[in-house]
Write a protein that holds these residues in place. Structure first.
Motif, short mmCIF file in Angstrom:
data_model
loop_
_atom_site.label_atom_id
_atom_site.label_comp_id
_atom_site.label_asym_id
_atom_site.label_seq_id
_atom_site.Cartn_x
_atom_site.Cartn_y
_atom_site.Cartn_z
N LYS A 261 0.76 -1.26 0.13
CA LYS A 261 0.01 0.03 0.13
C LYS A 261 0.79 1.33 0.04
N MET A 262 0.81 2.28 -1.09
CA MET A 262 1.49 3.21 -0.99
C MET A 262 0.93 4.50 -0.09
N GLY A 263 1.89 5.21 0.59
CA GLY A 263 1.37 6.24 1.44
C GLY A 263 1.71 7.62 0.84
N LYS A 264 2.42 8.39 1.50
CA LYS A 264 2.95 9.85 0.87
C LYS A 264 3.98 9.64 0.05
N VAL A 265 4.10 10.58 -0.87
CA VAL A 265 5.00 10.55 -1.77
C VAL A 265 5.43 12.22 -2.12
N LEU A 266 6.49 12.45 -1.70
CA LEU A 266 6.97 13.96 -1.54
C LEU A 266 8.23 13.99 -2.32
N ARG A 267 8.21 15.05 -3.27
CA ARG A 267 9.32 15.43 -4.14
C ARG A 267 10.58 15.76 -3.37
N ALA A 268 10.43 16.39 -2.40
CA ALA A 268 11.80 16.85 -1.29
C ALA A 268 11.13 16.77 -0.01
N PRO A 269 12.01 16.30 0.89
CA PRO A 269 11.65 16.43 2.25
C PRO A 269 11.55 17.66 3.07
N ILE A 270 12.24 18.53 2.42
CA ILE A 270 12.48 19.83 3.26
C ILE A 270 11.30 20.48 3.83
#
Length: 278
Positions: A261-270
């Motif tokens: 199961k996919m959760g969050k997807v962020l381009r950058a963690p900043i």
């Protein structure tokens, strides 16, 4: 003021935050990886690229630096470089980019955390700390699913004519690379991982091609099989990084096929780290 950084091998994202007023500024420098750079080289980056961008006379009280290659052995070197250049009076904490990704994606919740950028990494996070981590092993021995891994696979498929004639011709025309230049940049010049990761953009521009689709899905399948399976079943899998951002659909397809199961997807963690550090 709090200075927060998330650093990969290619780029470092910086954020300056005031405890009362919130975000003050965002900055970018080249990547700072202590396994690839000397302390002197790190200090040069901080002096030449970060220091001139910061507000004049800013008083930095805390620094939270999360970076690729920031192991227990290498972290003191990075902390000293920061203290000698941009934050002489600050309390400086240097942690792995993996912990940074976990805090950005999950906050205080449990989950599997994955970095897919120039390199790749993963961990099982319990809401406070990493409790398991499969060693990524770098782009030569591992880093499945990363930009460098995709680029390496792409180059091999082009030079060994595993892709269609049209795709092979397009690769050479669009990148300007020849077999000789690829060998030179991969084996004889510094930062071959960055070079190979840069070539992976070709795949993003040709995702409609069947051969490229199969290449991408196989790269991400290898990432799940050789890394994520070690953390067991039933966990939500979260992603951060440029590769995770650009290939979200391909990763989601592979995840579903393998029962994850996919959760969050962020381009950058900043952005997540700015919220985490209050």
């Amino acid at each position: 003021m709090i200075l927060i950084a998330d650093s990969g091998s290619t780029k470092t994202d910086w954020a300056l935050k005031d405890r009362k007023q919130g975000l003050v500024g965002r900055y970018s420098t080249q990547g700072i990886n202590p396994y690839q750079l000397t302390q002197e080289a790190i200090m040069d980056i901080l002096r030449d690229e970060l220091a001139p961008a910061l507000p004049e006379g800013v008083a930095i009280e805390e620094v939270w630096f999360y970076g690729a290659g920031c192991t227990k052995e290498k972290a003191p070197m990075v902390a000293e470089a920061i203290g000698l250049t941009v934050a002489p009076d600050a309390a400086i904490s240097v942690e792995s980019d993996m912990l940074g990704a976990a805090r950005a994606l999950c906050g205080k919740e449990r989950g599997i955390v994955c970095i897919l950028g120039t390199g790749s990494n993963s961990c099982l996070y319990d809401g406070e700390k990493m409790v398991a981590n499969v060693s990524p092993l770098g782009f030569i021995l591992g880093d499945e699913g990363s930009g460098a891994y995709i680029g390496k696979r792409l180059v091999g498929d082009v030079l060994k004519h595993q892709l269609s004639e049209e795709m092979c011709r397009s690769f050479h025309e669009e990148t300007g690379e020849t077999a000789a230049s690829i060998i030179q940049k991969t084996y004889r010049e510094p930062m071959p991982n960055r070079f190979l990761a840069g070539l992976s953009r070709f795949c993003a521009n040709h995702k409609e091609d069947e051969g490229i689709q199969e290449l991408l899905k196989d790269c991400f399948r290898q990432f799940f099989v050789r890394n994520i399976r070690a953390y067991g079943e039933g966990e939500v899998v979260n992603f951060v990084g440029s590769i995770a951002h650009y290939y979200h659909d391909e990763i989601a397809s592979v995840a579903a096929s393998l029962g994850y199961k996919m959760g969050k997807v962020l381009r950058a963690p900043i952005d997540g780290l700015v919220e985490y550090h209050v």
